[in-house]
Design an enzyme around this catalytic site. Sequence first.
Site, PDB file in Angstrom:
ATOM      1  N   LYS A  12       0.806  -1.213   0.000  1.00 16.33           N
ATOM      2  CA  LYS A  12       0.000   0.000   0.000  1.00 16.33           C
ATOM      3  C   LYS A  12       0.846   1.273   0.000  1.00 16.33           C
ATOM      4  O   LYS A  12       0.476   2.268  -0.628  1.00 16.33           O
ATOM      5  CB  LYS A  12      -0.958  -0.014   1.193  1.00 16.33           C
TER       6      LYS A  12
ATOM      7  N   GLY B 240      -9.837  -5.492   0.860  1.00 18.98           N
ATOM      8  CA  GLY B 240     -11.196  -5.959   1.099  1.00 18.98           C
ATOM      9  C   GLY B 240     -11.744  -5.570   2.449  1.00 18.98           C
ATOM     10  O   GLY B 240     -12.628  -6.225   2.985  1.00 18.98           O
ATOM     11  N   GLY B 241     -11.218  -4.495   3.039  1.00 19.25           N
ATOM     12  CA  GLY B 241     -11.703  -4.042   4.332  1.00 19.25           C
ATOM     13  C   GLY B 241     -11.082  -4.753   5.510  1.00 19.25           C
ATOM     14  O   GLY B 241     -11.335  -4.399   6.664  1.00 19.25           O
TER      15      GLY B 241
ATOM     16  N   HIS C  15     -17.087   5.837  -1.226  1.00 23.07           N
ATOM     17  CA  HIS C  15     -16.130   4.926  -1.865  1.00 23.07           C
ATOM     18  C   HIS C  15     -16.527   4.813  -3.336  1.00 23.07           C
ATOM     19  O   HIS C  15     -17.543   4.210  -3.671  1.00 23.07           O
ATOM     20  CB  HIS C  15     -16.186   3.561  -1.182  1.00 23.07           C
TER      21      HIS C  15
ATOM     22  N   GLU D 102      -9.375   2.523  -6.795  1.00 26.44           N
ATOM     23  CA  GLU D 102     -10.372   2.912  -5.804  1.00 26.44           C
ATOM     24  C   GLU D 102     -10.017   4.263  -5.193  1.00 26.44           C
ATOM     25  O   GLU D 102      -8.846   4.543  -4.899  1.00 26.44           O
ATOM     26  CB  GLU D 102     -10.469   1.839  -4.712  1.00 26.44           C
TER      27      GLU D 102
ATOM     28  N   ARG E 131      -7.064  -7.275 -10.040  1.00 24.67           N
ATOM     29  CA  ARG E 131      -7.823  -8.493 -10.346  1.00 24.67           C
ATOM     30  C   ARG E 131      -9.230  -8.079 -10.762  1.00 24.67           C
ATOM     31  O   ARG E 131      -9.580  -6.908 -10.723  1.00 24.67           O
ATOM     32  CB  ARG E 131      -7.907  -9.383  -9.097  1.00 24.67           C
TER      33      ARG E 131
END
Length: 459
Positions: free
Chosen positions: A115, A164-165, A208, A275, A293
Site C-alpha cells: 500500500k 477488502g476491508g 467509496h 479505488e 484483479r
Amino acid sequence: MKKVLIANRGEIACRVIRACRSLGLKTAAVFSEADEHALHAELADEAYPIGPAPARKSYLDRAAVLEAARLSGADAVHPGYGFLSESPAFARAVEAAEMTWIGPRAKTIEDMGDKERARMLAKSAGVPVLPGSPRFAAGDAAGLAQCAEDVGYPLLVKAAGGGGGIGMRLVEGPERLAEVVEATQMQAERTFGDGTVYLERFVARARHVEVQVFGLGDGRVVTFPERDCSVQRRFQKVIEESPAPGLSPVTREAMRKAAEALAAQERYRGAGTVEFVLDGDSEEFFFLEMNTRIQVEHPVTEMATGVDLVGLQLRLAAGDGLEALADACPVAEGHAIEARIYAERPEKGFLPSPGHLERCDLPEQADGLRIDGGIRQGDTITAHYDPMIAKLIAVGDDRQHAIERLRAGLAQCRISGVATNLDFLLNVLADEAYRKGGVSTRFVEENLRALTTVPADHA
C-alpha cells in the site's frame, strides 16, 4: 490457449467457467474436501482435489493448485478474486510452469499490493493521495504518536498488505492509538503474514467510488463508468452501483483521467480497479488502492455497459489485441445495482451464519435481472469460506428503475436453513437517504438499528 484452470471456488469460479464456455475454452476446477460436490466442480469439464477444507491447506496452497494445473494439462490459469489472485509469487510460479497467467504482471501485483508503494506510484502519476504515515512493522511503535498528530485525527490504521476491508481500524483520538495499532499489527500478521501497518487520514463523510480499468499492457488503457461502493459493513462492500449517483461531470471525468494515468504509467495489463475515497461535501477525491484483479462487483459494470469483462481477460490472455475496445471507452447504457446476499446475521454485527441450505429459491434470470451464484439448495455453507450465497444485479433505464427492479428480485428470494441479510438489503433499498443517492461509507453504521429491523411485511 485451449484449457483454463480456475484457481478459485464458488461464485467467481462458476462465472469464469461460463465465460470460458462462451469462447470455446475447456475448463478445469479445483476443490477442497469441503467442496467435493460444489457447483463449480460440477460445471467444469474436469475437477481436481487440492486438500482439506481450510483455505490455507487447499485454495491458498500454491503447490497443490499448480500440480492440479499440470495434471489437467491446462495452458492457462485464472485466479478469480481473493485467495491467490493478488499473489505475485503465484503469478510468477504459473509463468515459470510455462502457463499463461490471466492477470496483470507479477511486478504490478507486487507494487500495488504494497500500500505504501502504491501510494508513491499514484503520486508520481499525478493522482491525489490522502495524508499518511510511514510504515510501522509488527512490534514497532517508534514515533507513532507524532506521526498520528501529523496525519490528524480521526485516522485509519491500515495493514500495508491488506485489502477488502480486512486489517483496517478507525481511531478517533490519541487515547487508543497504541492499542489499536498493536491489535491491527497482530491481525495483519495472522491474515497476511505481514504485520506492517500505516496511518491514513480519515474522511468523515466519505464515499467509496472506484473506476474499472482494462489495460492492454502497452500503456493503452480503457476506462469504464465509475462504481459507487459506499454501502459497506465492517469496511466491506455489500451494495454497489454504476454510475455513481450525484457526481458532477467534472468530478467523473477527473476520476476517470486519474485512474487512466495510473494504469497507463504502470503499463497495466488486464482488468483492474482504481479505488478512491471521495469527500461527500467537497467532491475532492483521493487514491485509496488499486485492486489488480477482477472485482466481486464487476457485474455492475457489465450490466451498465454490456461489456463482458471476464471475457476480455480471457481474450487478452489468448493474444487478442482488442483493438476495437481500445478505440473508445465504453459508456453506461443504463443504471445497474448489485446486492450481495450473505449467510449472516446483520442484527448480530453481521456475524456469519454457516449451516445447511435447506431452501434456496432465487428469481429466474430475466431481462434486466442477473443472478450470479455458486451455491445451491442442499449445499452447506461452512465457516471456512466467505458466506456469500449469491449476487443479484439489476439494470434499469435510470437509478430508480434499477432500485425497484432489484427490490422486486430480492423480495422473491426464499432462503432457509441459515440466517441471511435479505431484510437488511431490502431496508437499504427502501431507505430515503439511500434513494436520494450519495450516502457515505458510515451510512450502515449510523443507521444500523433501522436497517436491521425486520420490515413489517416480512415479520
